[in-house]
Scaffold this motif. Sequence first.
Motif, PDB file in Angstrom:
ATOM      1  N   UNK A 145       0.905  -1.200  -0.008  1.00  0.00           N
ATOM      2  CA  UNK A 145      -0.031  -0.213  -0.071  1.00  0.00           C
ATOM      3  C   UNK A 145       0.776   1.320   0.112  1.00  0.00           C
ATOM      4  N   UNK A 146       1.912   1.251   0.671  1.00  0.00           N
ATOM      5  CA  UNK A 146       2.825   2.131   0.894  1.00  0.00           C
ATOM      6  C   UNK A 146       3.519   2.447  -0.858  1.00  0.00           C
ATOM      7  N   UNK A 147       3.801   1.391  -1.537  1.00  0.00           N
ATOM      8  CA  UNK A 147       4.099   1.563  -2.903  1.00  0.00           C
ATOM      9  C   UNK A 147       3.163   2.224  -3.757  1.00  0.00           C
ATOM     10  N   UNK A 148       1.973   1.821  -3.727  1.00  0.00           N
ATOM     11  CA  UNK A 148       0.731   2.410  -4.245  1.00  0.00           C
ATOM     12  C   UNK A 148       0.629   3.939  -4.089  1.00  0.00           C
ATOM     13  N   UNK A 149       0.820   4.303  -2.810  1.00  0.00           N
ATOM     14  CA  UNK A 149       0.739   5.655  -2.311  1.00  0.00           C
ATOM     15  C   UNK A 149       1.844   6.524  -3.101  1.00  0.00           C
ATOM     16  N   UNK A 150       2.966   5.875  -2.812  1.00  0.00           N
ATOM     17  CA  UNK A 150       4.058   6.971  -3.380  1.00  0.00           C
ATOM     18  C   UNK A 150       3.985   7.047  -4.858  1.00  0.00           C
ATOM     19  N   UNK A 151       3.868   5.734  -5.474  1.00  0.00           N
ATOM     20  CA  UNK A 151       3.755   5.683  -6.972  1.00  0.00           C
ATOM     21  C   UNK A 151       2.813   6.651  -7.557  1.00  0.00           C
ATOM     22  N   UNK A 152       1.935   6.941  -6.888  1.00  0.00           N
ATOM     23  CA  UNK A 152       0.665   7.901  -7.472  1.00  0.00           C
ATOM     24  C   UNK A 152       0.720   9.217  -6.941  1.00  0.00           C
ATOM     25  N   UNK A 153       1.622   9.283  -5.910  1.00  0.00           N
ATOM     26  CA  UNK A 153       1.598  10.515  -5.196  1.00  0.00           C
ATOM     27  C   UNK A 153       0.454  10.878  -4.463  1.00  0.00           C
ATOM     28  N   UNK A 154      -0.125   9.645  -3.823  1.00  0.00           N
ATOM     29  CA  UNK A 154      -1.516   9.824  -2.998  1.00  0.00           C
ATOM     30  C   UNK A 154      -0.877  10.441  -1.712  1.00  0.00           C
ATOM     31  N   UNK A 155      -1.921  11.447  -0.987  1.00  0.00           N
ATOM     32  CA  UNK A 155      -1.120  12.070   0.011  1.00  0.00           C
ATOM     33  C   UNK A 155      -1.297  11.041   1.340  1.00  0.00           C
ATOM     34  N   UNK A 156      -2.345  10.042   1.365  1.00  0.00           N
ATOM     35  CA  UNK A 156      -2.498   9.370   2.662  1.00  0.00           C
ATOM     36  C   UNK A 156      -2.432   7.649   2.145  1.00  0.00           C
ATOM     37  N   UNK A 157      -1.975   6.959   3.014  1.00  0.00           N
ATOM     38  CA  UNK A 157      -2.177   5.506   2.688  1.00  0.00           C
ATOM     39  C   UNK A 157      -3.782   5.064   2.671  1.00  0.00           C
ATOM     40  N   UNK A 158      -4.520   5.937   3.330  1.00  0.00           N
ATOM     41  CA  UNK A 158      -5.961   5.764   3.421  1.00  0.00           C
ATOM     42  C   UNK A 158      -6.615   5.527   2.177  1.00  0.00           C
ATOM     43  N   UNK A 159      -6.250   6.466   1.180  1.00  0.00           N
ATOM     44  CA  UNK A 159      -6.833   6.538  -0.207  1.00  0.00           C
ATOM     45  C   UNK A 159      -5.871   5.580  -1.278  1.00  0.00           C
ATOM     46  N   UNK A 160      -4.816   5.078  -0.561  1.00  0.00           N
ATOM     47  CA  UNK A 160      -4.073   4.063  -1.672  1.00  0.00           C
ATOM     48  C   UNK A 160      -4.299   2.586  -1.439  1.00  0.00           C
ATOM     49  N   UNK A 161      -5.480   2.238  -0.691  1.00  0.00           N
ATOM     50  CA  UNK A 161      -5.604   0.826  -0.457  1.00  0.00           C
ATOM     51  C   UNK A 161      -7.212   0.773  -0.649  1.00  0.00           C
ATOM     52  N   UNK A 162      -7.582  -0.731  -0.963  1.00  0.00           N
ATOM     53  CA  UNK A 162      -9.105  -1.033  -1.323  1.00  0.00           C
ATOM     54  C   UNK A 162      -9.903  -0.659  -0.377  1.00  0.00           C
ATOM     55  N   UNK A 163      -9.686  -1.038   1.035  1.00  0.00           N
ATOM     56  CA  UNK A 163     -10.403  -0.501   2.201  1.00  0.00           C
ATOM     57  C   UNK A 163      -9.297  -0.351   3.515  1.00  0.00           C
ATOM     58  N   UNK A 164      -9.376   1.025   3.865  1.00  0.00           N
ATOM     59  CA  UNK A 164      -8.372   1.454   5.115  1.00  0.00           C
ATOM     60  C   UNK A 164      -8.798   0.854   6.304  1.00  0.00           C
ATOM     61  N   UNK A 165      -7.961   0.289   7.123  1.00  0.00           N
ATOM     62  CA  UNK A 165      -8.225   0.111   8.445  1.00  0.00           C
ATOM     63  C   UNK A 165      -7.241   0.837   9.504  1.00  0.00           C
ATOM     64  N   UNK A 166      -7.600   1.605  10.379  1.00  0.00           N
ATOM     65  CA  UNK A 166      -6.886   2.527  11.035  1.00  0.00           C
ATOM     66  C   UNK A 166      -7.361   2.440  12.632  1.00  0.00           C
ATOM     67  N   UNK A 167      -6.681   2.846  13.358  1.00  0.00           N
ATOM     68  CA  UNK A 167      -7.072   2.922  14.959  1.00  0.00           C
ATOM     69  C   UNK A 167      -8.680   3.290  15.068  1.00  0.00           C
ATOM     70  N   UNK A 168      -9.052   4.260  14.285  1.00  0.00           N
ATOM     71  CA  UNK A 168     -10.470   4.593  14.468  1.00  0.00           C
ATOM     72  C   UNK A 168     -11.263   4.190  13.354  1.00  0.00           C
ATOM     73  N   UNK A 169     -10.920   3.249  12.627  1.00  0.00           N
ATOM     74  CA  UNK A 169     -11.923   3.079  11.425  1.00  0.00           C
ATOM     75  C   UNK A 169     -11.688   1.467  11.047  1.00  0.00           C
ATOM     76  N   UNK A 170     -12.769   0.966  11.282  1.00  0.00           N
ATOM     77  CA  UNK A 170     -13.107  -0.579  11.076  1.00  0.00           C
ATOM     78  C   UNK A 170     -14.173  -0.915  10.214  1.00  0.00           C
ATOM     79  N   UNK A 171     -14.680   0.258   9.504  1.00  0.00           N
ATOM     80  CA  UNK A 171     -15.805  -0.096   8.493  1.00  0.00           C
ATOM     81  C   UNK A 171     -15.501   0.814   7.248  1.00  0.00           C
ATOM     82  N   UNK A 172     -16.053   0.428   6.051  1.00  0.00           N
ATOM     83  CA  UNK A 172     -16.936  -0.632   5.864  1.00  0.00           C
ATOM     84  C   UNK A 172     -16.200  -1.958   5.967  1.00  0.00           C
TER      85      UNK A 172
END
Length: 429
Positions: free
Chosen positions: A402-429
């Motif tokens: 996901x970091x590769x995808x983020x850097x490759x496309x110059x996306x600001x956050x990993x949240x938008x560089x993966x199919x569905x993001x999981x983070x400390x305060x995000x477990x949906x959808x």
Amino acid sequence: MRTKINEIKNNCDVEISGFVDKIRDQKSMQFIIIRDLYGAVQITVDKTAKQNLLPTTEQLTVNSFVTIKGKAVENPYVKLGGKEIIPDEIKIDSIAETLPIDEESNIDQKLDYRWVDLRQPKNSLMMKVQTLFTRTVREFLFEQDFVEFHSPKIISQPSESGSDLFTLDYFGDKAYLTQSPQFYKQMAIASGLEKVFETGPVFRAEKSFTSRHATEFTGIDIEMANIYDVEEIMQFEEQMIAGALNAVKEKYGEEIEKIFGIEFNVPTLPFPRIKMKDAVEILQDLDFDIEFGEDFSTEQEKALGEYLIKKNKHEFYFITDYPAEIRAFYHMRDEKNPLIAKGYDLYWKGIEITTGAIREHRYDKLVAQTIERGNSTEKLQFYLDFFKYGCPAHGGFGIGLDRITMLLLGIASIKEAMFVFRGPTRIKP
Ligand code: ATP
């Protein structure tokens, strides 16, 4: 049979399926733009000539999903590819309500409705780029006789420090979600599989709110037997990454430039290398308070990245020769200087994308390193046993896809560089 929108030929009967992208209703004409994964096309409805279609088109809303049969014809006035479809039949597969998000929505609102957000051409391109990157990596590995393995994700003991593990109840016992397939890829080497890889989920219970951390991400993990020198691993990895980026550039370079606004270059080989001690000196010269033996802070990592990228005119760099005490206990030590670990991190645009190393495969030395680092040999015995019954020398690395995808496309956050993001305060959808 359904035709992909980018493959529509003029003066042919076609059947297309896709989302309604825009509807423009005029007095005597209706223009409907339909988008599928491959492109967009205009459907032109002459309200007088096609009165039978009006009861259907009047119900249409943006984002509804439709299947249309008709004739594709050339029309130089149509901006979208100089062609349009004159429909004979329009079938509504599914009507869409008004969308809950739009371009103005913030990132969290967009993530709440990720499936709608992913329909944007920018996001479907991101998914296609990621697919091609992994596909090229896999082909590179298969060509060299790598064996693919799938390791368990429920484990009884942590493979790293243990501080970032999700725990779960396993029929009354404590179990964990794996934070790396590290032990299993080494087990695969001890199993005689020689060259192995896995692409799979990796879990990290870190409360990090940075732009490059997720609590679940996809790792590409690679391990090779009969390797003694870390340089060999670095050469392998740089070739693999440059090859995959080259494939992405060839197929999607222009589209990436158009949609993401970045000119994307395939890195030249070899990637620059720098020893940790020299990196520390650079930081000291830049007035940072750091001594050899300490790990970089985020600010130091950033400053070092800016310096090296400018100096080397290269976006990638390997940092090698880390002090053993800040690396994992199973990294092999340098024979000449046991305070140094035979490993590296690979950075792209100043962000770490890989950790790699030669592993200690000699049982007694591994046990000694385990104890020296304050780990329990009892708890880790199952892992140590992998090296008790014969095991080749080996090494490998793990990449965060996901970091590769983020850097490759110059996306600001990993949240938008993966199919569905999981983070400390995000477990949906
Ligand atoms: P960092 O120091 O950036 O937290 P790490 O040293 O914990 O990374 P490793 O354990 O070496 O990372 O994992 C291998 C690779 O996996 C990293 O180089 C990175 O590309 C990726 N990675 C690690 N942690 C995360 C995370 N939380 N989210 C996304 N990718 C990650």
